[in-house]
Design an enzyme around this catalytic site. Structure first.
Site, PDB file in Angstrom:
ATOM      1  N   GLU A  70      27.856  75.684 123.945  1.00  0.00           N
ATOM      2  CA  GLU A  70      28.629  74.670 124.673  1.00  0.00           C
ATOM      3  C   GLU A  70      27.700  73.663 125.332  1.00  0.00           C
ATOM      4  O   GLU A  70      26.480  73.850 125.387  1.00  0.00           O
ATOM      5  CB  GLU A  70      29.467  75.369 125.768  1.00  0.00           C
ATOM      6  N   HIS A  76      22.890  74.099 134.750  1.00  0.00           N
ATOM      7  CA  HIS A  76      22.697  75.505 135.126  1.00  0.00           C
ATOM      8  C   HIS A  76      21.237  75.723 135.487  1.00  0.00           C
ATOM      9  O   HIS A  76      20.350  75.156 134.858  1.00  0.00           O
ATOM     10  CB  HIS A  76      22.943  76.459 133.952  1.00  0.00           C
ATOM     11  N   CYS A 124      23.024  82.889 137.382  1.00  0.00           N
ATOM     12  CA  CYS A 124      23.262  81.506 136.952  1.00  0.00           C
ATOM     13  C   CYS A 124      23.862  80.732 138.112  1.00  0.00           C
ATOM     14  O   CYS A 124      24.925  81.072 138.628  1.00  0.00           O
ATOM     15  CB  CYS A 124      24.194  81.483 135.748  1.00  0.00           C
TER      16      CYS A 124
HETATM   17 MN    MN Z   1      27.353  76.506 130.279  1.00  0.00          MN
END
Ligand code: MN
Length: 157
Positions: A70, A76, A124
């Protein structure tokens, strides 16, 4: 705890390895039937909308599993804390070890994979207020797969 509630523990105690007191496990992307992924769980460790606007999650991929390929506007920061794996960011592949850090810049294609014989667990960091991921079109996939190593790496349906 519901999926998007504020959650601001001062000290989030680990109750067993890679599990935290009062933190529920969610299925990765249960809300989106179109995304392609395998054996991924998600835990929300910190969510603060108003002040910092940041959210910290822990993702865990089972051996041989992978996240969705994606891209999106939000970035991130990823820090592996368990096991071993690899990832695609934009047009580069990286081997991942514990305590590395990966920056996934805005609008870069990305996918994370656990090693075949090992879990991959990673923290994350994202902003709370973020856009939904974009999935690759057939022409996006074609372009990405022009690199044979990336073609071999990608898992998409
Ligand atoms: Mn992602």
């Amino acid at each position: 705890m519901s999926d998007n509630q504020e959650f601001r523990p001062i000290n989030l105690a680990q109750c067993e390895p890679f599990r935290w007191q009062g933190v529920d496990e969610f299925i990765y992307k249960a809300e989106d039937g179109t995304a392609s992924f395998k054996d991924v769980s998600r835990r929300k460790l910190f969510i603060e909308s108003a002040e910092s606007g940041i959210e910290l999650r822990y993702f865990e991929i089972g051996p041989g599993g992978h996240t969705t390929l994606e891209k999106h506007d939000h970035m991130h920061l990823v820090i592996p804390i368990r096991g071993r794996g690899s990832c695609l960011v934009e047009n580069r592949l990286f081997e991942l070890s514990i305590n590395d850090m990966i920056h996934v810049p805005s609008w870069s294609w990305h996918q994370f994979r656990a090693a075949e014989d090992e879990f991959l667990g990673f923290l994350c960091l994202v902003k709370v207020d973020r856009d939904r991921p974009t999935l690759p079109s057939e022409s996006d996939l074609e372009r990405l797969k022009q690199d044979p190593q990336i073609a071999e790496f990608i898992r998409h349906r």
